[in-house]
Design an enzyme around this catalytic site. Structure first.
Site, PDB file in Angstrom:
ATOM      1  CD  GLU A 235       3.562  -0.874   7.366  1.00 42.18           C
ATOM      2  OE1 GLU A 235       2.776   0.139   6.665  1.00 42.18           O
ATOM      3  OE2 GLU A 235       3.091  -1.302   8.346  1.00 42.18           O
TER       4      GLU A 235
ATOM      5  CG  HIS B 202       3.844   4.340   5.610  1.00 41.17           C
ATOM      6  ND1 HIS B 202       3.071   4.716   6.476  1.00 41.17           N
ATOM      7  CD2 HIS B 202       3.581   3.020   5.234  1.00 41.17           C
ATOM      8  CE1 HIS B 202       2.015   3.865   6.769  1.00 41.17           C
ATOM      9  NE2 HIS B 202       2.381   2.702   6.133  1.00 41.17           N
TER      10      HIS B 202
ATOM     11  CG  HIS C  10      -0.307   0.039   2.697  1.00 39.44           C
ATOM     12  ND1 HIS C  10      -0.024  -1.208   3.191  1.00 39.44           N
ATOM     13  CD2 HIS C  10       0.190   1.199   3.303  1.00 39.44           C
ATOM     14  CE1 HIS C  10       0.588  -0.813   4.310  1.00 39.44           C
ATOM     15  NE2 HIS C  10       0.696   0.710   4.451  1.00 39.44           N
TER      16      HIS C  10
END
Lengths: 134, 134
Positions: free
Chosen positions: B130, B79, B7
């Protein structure tokens, strides 16, 4: 209206270091640098299984990412690109909703050879959004 | 090593406006807001054909995105998340290459119920990265 996430573009201050990190440390499939003089950038595509990362590095005078790198010397995420089927219909729908299209408002041919438009970050949660007709 | 782009997370100052824009103007498939008290955020997932956009809005005191929104009042890309098969092996490979892992260095359970780690933006072209084990 929007389809796939075509790519995430990351402006980088050191292209060789970024290539080495994605290829060697992160183990991704990294293409060769492509100079795009018409866009003022050198581009490197990183192919992930479902989308692409596009590394952007300034090329020539007046690169459109020079200012971004001045403000973000370590680099950073520059824009995200959504695919659309009909870029003029998408533009008109967005304008009708009050969103601003950057530049002349007419699509240009982007780094992938497809018509693209950029939308004003202030109208999209602070994100520079590119639309690409596919 | 890295796999799919899981994502792109966008921190937003007005969650209802962002939901309306993605659902109505951009015509995307937008889920219901989910409060994640353990992470200090309310999350909304936007499902694109090949990946997800994650809208993040502060929840409670000391939300980890409150500072980001202070610096970026219009919002912005917070992020990007790459999938990995083995998060401990990925962490060790990155640490061996000199990259810094945020926090304790041990994976936490993220908003998707999977182990995640965050990497220092200064070690990744100014991008907060991440990693999520899938």
């Amino acid at each position: 209206m929007i389809g796939r996430l075509n790519h995430v573009a990351i402006a980088v201050p050191d292209l060789a270091a970024a290539i080495a990190q994605y290829a060697d440390t992160l183990g991704a499939s990294v293409g060769a640098p492509q100079d795009e003089p018409a866009h003022g950038v050198t581009v490197v595509f990183i192919t992930l299984p479902n989308t692409k990362i596009e590394l952007l590095y300034p090329l020539g005078e007046n690169s459109p990412i020079a200012g971004f790198l001045e403000k973000n010397p370590a680099g950073g995420i520059h824009h995200i690109c959504y695919e659309v089927e009909d870029i003029l219909a998408a533009r008109d729908r967005l304008k009708a909703a009050g969103a601003r299209v950057l530049g002349t408002g007419e699509p240009k041919i982007g780094a992938h050879g497809k018509p693209v438009l950029f939308l004003h970050p202030k109208d999209f949660q602070g994100c520079l959004v590119e639309l690409e007709q596919v």
